[in-house]
Design a protein around this motif. Structure first.
Motif, PDB file in Angstrom:
ATOM      1  N   ALA A 124       0.616   4.383  -2.573  1.00 49.11           N
ATOM      2  CA  ALA A 124       0.299   5.690  -2.003  1.00 49.11           C
ATOM      3  C   ALA A 124       1.482   6.642  -2.216  1.00 49.11           C
ATOM      4  N   THR A 146      -3.605   1.175  -4.359  1.00 49.34           N
ATOM      5  CA  THR A 146      -3.701   1.652  -2.974  1.00 49.34           C
ATOM      6  C   THR A 146      -4.965   1.100  -2.322  1.00 49.34           C
ATOM      7  N   THR A 148       0.835  -1.204   0.000  1.00 42.98           N
ATOM      8  CA  THR A 148       0.000   0.000   0.000  1.00 42.98           C
ATOM      9  C   THR A 148       0.867   1.251   0.000  1.00 42.98           C
TER      10      THR A 148
END
Length: 162
Positions: A123, A149, A119
């Motif tokens: 991000a 994400t 993630t």
């Protein structure tokens, strides 16, 4: 029920691990495919060509040093590789929890770390891409980064059950 939850967690973890493994493979074997676009974003090439008025006040953000661009790309590939490895270890640890040969909590913990790395990569692209205004000319990449994400966040939510 615990076995079913562990199976779902192992599946969710293995799916993002598989997806990321293929991406890392391609970034290692064919680096020019993604490295070229990473350099374009950092140099703000498309923004300069397609939106010169928007580019003008932001031109100071552009990074055209090829060594720095390549270093950034290699750093990202390294983090992706680490994330993929941790995700696979987490998957195996979750499967060991199902089989009773390992701790389910250990499996979840490792998988959560891998999903956080996954993630974080995507991000990070959104954050760094925003600095370089990639939403002007790299909408396809930005959309992929949003989707990854969200996939990572969804996996984290699944992993926190149990």
């Amino acid at each position: 029920m615990e076995t079913t939850i562990l199976a779902a967690q192992a599946l969710a973890t293995s799916l993002i691990a598989a997806w990321l493994t293929l991406g890392v493979r391609d970034n290692i074997l064919h680096p020019s495919v993604n490295e070229t676009y990473t350099a374009e974003v950092m140099e703000m090439t498309r923004l300069k060509a397609e939106y010169p008025d928007a580019y003008a006040p932001l031109a100071h953000r552009a990074i055209s040093d090829r060594r720095l661009q390549q270093l950034a790309f290699r750093l990202v590939v390294g983090v992706e590789l680490l994330a993929a490895i941790v995700l696979w270890i987490g998957t195996v640890a979750l499967l060991m929890g199902i089989a009773g040969t390992g701790s389910a909590e250990t499996g979840r913990s490792i998988a959560i770390v891998g999903a956080m790395l996954f993630t974080g990569v995507w991000a990070g692209f959104l954050i760094v891409g925003n600095h370089f205004c990639y939403w002007f000319c790299h909408e396809g990449a930005q959309n992929t980064h949003y989707q990854m994400t969200l996939w990572g966040l969804g996996t984290l939510i699944i992993l926190m059950q149990g």
